[in-house]
Design a protein around this motif. Structure first.
Motif, PDB file in Angstrom:
ATOM      1  N   GLY A  38     -50.001  19.313   0.572  1.00  0.00           N
ATOM      2  CA  GLY A  38     -50.771  18.504  -0.364  1.00  0.00           C
ATOM      3  C   GLY A  38     -49.926  17.393  -0.949  1.00  0.00           C
ATOM      4  N   ILE A  39     -50.551  16.246  -1.182  1.00  0.00           N
ATOM      5  CA  ILE A  39     -49.856  15.089  -1.738  1.00  0.00           C
ATOM      6  C   ILE A  39     -50.675  14.559  -2.905  1.00  0.00           C
ATOM      7  N   THR A  40     -50.002  14.291  -4.029  1.00  0.00           N
ATOM      8  CA  THR A  40     -50.716  13.722  -5.165  1.00  0.00           C
ATOM      9  C   THR A  40     -51.273  12.361  -4.791  1.00  0.00           C
ATOM     10  N   ASN A  41     -52.412  12.020  -5.360  1.00  0.00           N
ATOM     11  CA  ASN A  41     -53.036  10.749  -4.999  1.00  0.00           C
ATOM     12  C   ASN A  41     -53.226   9.831  -6.206  1.00  0.00           C
ATOM     13  N   THR A  42     -52.466  10.071  -7.282  1.00  0.00           N
ATOM     14  CA  THR A  42     -52.516   9.213  -8.461  1.00  0.00           C
ATOM     15  C   THR A  42     -51.135   8.631  -8.714  1.00  0.00           C
ATOM     16  N   TYR A  43     -51.067   7.300  -8.884  1.00  0.00           N
ATOM     17  CA  TYR A  43     -49.779   6.612  -9.002  1.00  0.00           C
ATOM     18  C   TYR A  43     -49.843   5.543 -10.075  1.00  0.00           C
ATOM     19  N   LEU A  44     -48.758   5.417 -10.833  1.00  0.00           N
ATOM     20  CA  LEU A  44     -48.669   4.385 -11.851  1.00  0.00           C
ATOM     21  C   LEU A  44     -48.200   3.074 -11.236  1.00  0.00           C
ATOM     22  N   LEU A  45     -48.925   2.019 -11.519  1.00  0.00           N
ATOM     23  CA  LEU A  45     -48.509   0.660 -11.183  1.00  0.00           C
ATOM     24  C   LEU A  45     -48.836  -0.209 -12.397  1.00  0.00           C
ATOM     25  N   SER A  46     -48.194   0.093 -13.499  1.00  0.00           N
ATOM     26  CA  SER A  46     -48.540  -0.542 -14.764  1.00  0.00           C
ATOM     27  C   SER A  46     -47.739  -1.800 -15.028  1.00  0.00           C
ATOM     28  N   ASN A  47     -46.720  -2.086 -14.193  1.00  0.00           N
ATOM     29  CA  ASN A  47     -45.911  -3.285 -14.375  1.00  0.00           C
ATOM     30  C   ASN A  47     -46.184  -4.279 -13.263  1.00  0.00           C
ATOM     31  N   LYS A  48     -46.144  -5.554 -13.597  1.00  0.00           N
ATOM     32  CA  LYS A  48     -46.387  -6.592 -12.628  1.00  0.00           C
ATOM     33  C   LYS A  48     -45.376  -6.505 -11.486  1.00  0.00           C
ATOM     34  N   GLY A  49     -45.888  -6.547 -10.242  1.00  0.00           N
ATOM     35  CA  GLY A  49     -45.015  -6.509  -9.071  1.00  0.00           C
ATOM     36  C   GLY A  49     -44.669  -5.123  -8.575  1.00  0.00           C
ATOM     37  N   ASP A  50     -45.201  -4.056  -9.205  1.00  0.00           N
ATOM     38  CA  ASP A  50     -44.918  -2.689  -8.741  1.00  0.00           C
ATOM     39  C   ASP A  50     -45.475  -2.484  -7.336  1.00  0.00           C
ATOM     40  N   LYS A  51     -44.720  -1.740  -6.517  1.00  0.00           N
ATOM     41  CA  LYS A  51     -45.158  -1.426  -5.152  1.00  0.00           C
ATOM     42  C   LYS A  51     -44.936   0.058  -4.881  1.00  0.00           C
ATOM     43  N   LYS A  52     -45.856   0.663  -4.166  1.00  0.00           N
ATOM     44  CA  LYS A  52     -45.769   2.074  -3.807  1.00  0.00           C
ATOM     45  C   LYS A  52     -46.054   2.239  -2.315  1.00  0.00           C
ATOM     46  N   VAL A  53     -45.243   3.080  -1.664  1.00  0.00           N
ATOM     47  CA  VAL A  53     -45.503   3.452  -0.278  1.00  0.00           C
ATOM     48  C   VAL A  53     -45.950   4.909  -0.285  1.00  0.00           C
ATOM     49  N   VAL A  54     -47.175   5.139   0.120  1.00  0.00           N
ATOM     50  CA  VAL A  54     -47.752   6.477   0.061  1.00  0.00           C
ATOM     51  C   VAL A  54     -48.318   6.831   1.432  1.00  0.00           C
ATOM     52  N   ASN A  55     -47.698   7.783   2.101  1.00  0.00           N
ATOM     53  CA  ASN A  55     -48.179   8.273   3.392  1.00  0.00           C
ATOM     54  C   ASN A  55     -49.025   9.519   3.141  1.00  0.00           C
ATOM     55  N   PHE A  56     -50.280   9.436   3.510  1.00  0.00           N
ATOM     56  CA  PHE A  56     -51.175  10.552   3.223  1.00  0.00           C
ATOM     57  C   PHE A  56     -51.466  11.373   4.468  1.00  0.00           C
ATOM     58  N   TYR A  57     -51.683  12.670   4.223  1.00  0.00           N
ATOM     59  CA  TYR A  57     -51.839  13.638   5.292  1.00  0.00           C
ATOM     60  C   TYR A  57     -53.206  14.308   5.196  1.00  0.00           C
ATOM     61  N   TYR A  58     -54.006  14.167   6.234  1.00  0.00           N
ATOM     62  CA  TYR A  58     -55.321  14.799   6.258  1.00  0.00           C
ATOM     63  C   TYR A  58     -55.247  16.297   6.552  1.00  0.00           C
TER      64      TYR A  58
END
Length: 475
Positions: free
Chosen positions: A444-464
């Protein structure tokens, strides 16, 4: 009769006067009123003729109708009085959800008494509406170019700032790859492929107690990669993924299509079944298939086929010992002592062969990747035609051995070529498998992420994962 006509005329004239809603009465209105009275008089003459024909009942109906119209007029006046008493002023203040700075020129719209009232906020982000009659469920719609529109209930409008979210600065990014288990025969998850919907949702507070959601959708490319450009969000983003329907390759002992879902009526096999997948949902069970190979004895005199399972956790009495030849293996001896499988034991006395016959035995490779060249094997029948437990010159014991000719010499290529083996002792390896040949790594992978600052980037690989449900049951 004249008295009846007089009553009707007076009542109708009263209704006409009560129904008049104009504040001014000019000469033209007077002329039109005279026409209406003449038409009314003519109509009442028709009504009198009807009364002559229908009697007192029709007269009572006219009286009741007039009384009902008077009640409606009274109710209308009462409602207008109540509305006037409940009208009040409303002041709305609009600010940026991130910086809390006031927003000028925001459009604020509300409906009152069937009319639309609209205004723009001033430099302080404030707009005021006067003398509005609103219901408890009434809302103010607030919007501004470049911002996500929202609404606020009238009960909170005067006590809270309305917060708008700037959606034009898309400098933040969420990207990644989606993986799926469409092949349980390997330990590497597959990529989902193209056109799978991925949505980033942000929950934006309107004020201290209300909020709304904004959605940013995208699709994966052919490599299963997605990328979503988004603005900074005060509470981050929650990712969601559409359900996928795909064919899944897996080993089964049987499916619901088989009349008997157990060995030896059915052998494990590789099949493909339509499966539904949802992220972080792994509810579709996959069968435990540990027997990756079986010994198939040629049909007996009645046409029945006997199977011995290979070495597994459930049947560790059956062993095929191997020696190394370069990077491969060959069979040296067999100890096949049991027909026991996880589903029970087969009675050998049920099978009858020709007396003292040498019976061909073959290995059925369930996975298709264990054996390159099949070893040549045989079983021996006794004088009673039943399989005999014997010992082989190479030290094996049981019901199945390497095949020999009538002179007792191994036939050509009897030992075969084996591709996979597991350690047994210092001298031998073993043909066997004690783990499930269906492979998965559900996580299982969490699917909630903070991007509260300008320019934030997230790499999220999800698994079915291995699936949520299948179109048919597997065993």
């Amino acid at each position: 009769m004249k008295s009846k006509f007089t009553i009707l005329t007076v009542m109708a004239f009263a209704i006409l006067i009560a129904g008049c809603s104009k504040d001014k009465f000019n000469e033209n209105d007077a002329i039109n009123a005279q026409k209406d009275l003449l038409n009314l008089k003519y109509q009442h003459e028709l009504d009198l003729e009807t009364l002559k024909q229908k009697g007192a009942t029709a007269m009572q109906q006219l009286i009741n109708t007039a009384a009902l119209e008077q009640l409606k007029l009274n109710d209308s006046l009462k409602i207008k009085s109540n509305i006037a008493a409940r009208k009040q002023d409303y002041t709305i203040r609009v600010v940026d959800v991130i910086s809390n700075a006031p927003l000028a020129d925001a459009d604020v719209t509300v409906s009152s008494e069937g009319k639309i009232f609209a205004a723009k906020t001033n430099a302080q982000g404030i707009v005021t509406f006067t003398a509005l009659y609103l219901f408890p469920t009434s809302t103010f719609l607030v919007s501004k170019t470049g911002y996500a529109a929202t609404q606020i209930s009238q009960s909170l409008a005067a006590n809270s700032n309305v917060k708008l979210w700037n959606t034009t600065d898309l400098t933040n990014e969420i990207t990644g790859t989606l993986y799926i288990e469409t092949d349980l025969t390997n330990n590497t998850p597959e990529k989902v492929g193209a056109k799978v919907l991925v949505t980033a949702a942000a929950n934006i507070p309107t004020n201290s107690s209300e909020s709304y959601s904004v959605y940013f959708p995208t699709y994966t490319d052919a490599a299963g990669v997605y990328s979503i450009k988004v603005p900074a969000a005060p509470n981050g983003y929650t990712l969601s993924f559409e359900q996928i329907a795909a064919d899944q390759k897996l080993y089964v002992n049987a499916t619901e299509d088989d009349a008997v879902a157990s060995f030896p009526a059915s052998l494990p096999r590789l099949t493909t079944i339509k499966t539904y997948f949802n992220v972080n949902n792994f509810n579709a069970p996959f069968p435990t298939v540990t027997s990756s190979y079986y010994f198939k004895v040629a049909a007996d005199k009645t046409g029945r086929t006997l199977y011995f399972p290979g070495s597994t956790y459930y049947n560790y009495y059956n062993q095929v010992l191997l020696s190394s030849v370069s990077d491969k293996f060959q069979v040296e001896r067999l100890n096949i002592n049991s027909t026991n499988n996880q589903n029970g034991n087969t009675d050998l006395n049920m099978y009858t062969y020709d007396a003292n016959a040498k019976i061909n035995v073959e290995i059925v490779d369930i996975t298709g990747n264990i054996i390159k060249s099949a070893p040549k094997l045989m079983a021996n029948a006794g004088s009673n035609g039943k399989l005999a437990y014997t010992y082989s010159p190479e030290g094996g014991s049981g019901y199945v051995h390497l095949k020999r000719d009538d002179a007792g010499v191994l036939v050509s290529d009897a030992k075969g070529v084996i591709l996979k083996a597991v350690p047994y002792d210092s001298n031998y390896s073993s043909l066997g498998n004690n783990s499930n040949i269906n492979i998965t790594t559900n996580r299982g992978i969490t699917n909630t992420y903070l991007l509260s600052n300008k320019g934030d980037k997230k790499v999220v690989n999800f698994y079915y994962g291995s699936g949520d449900s299948r179109v048919k049951q597997v065993y």
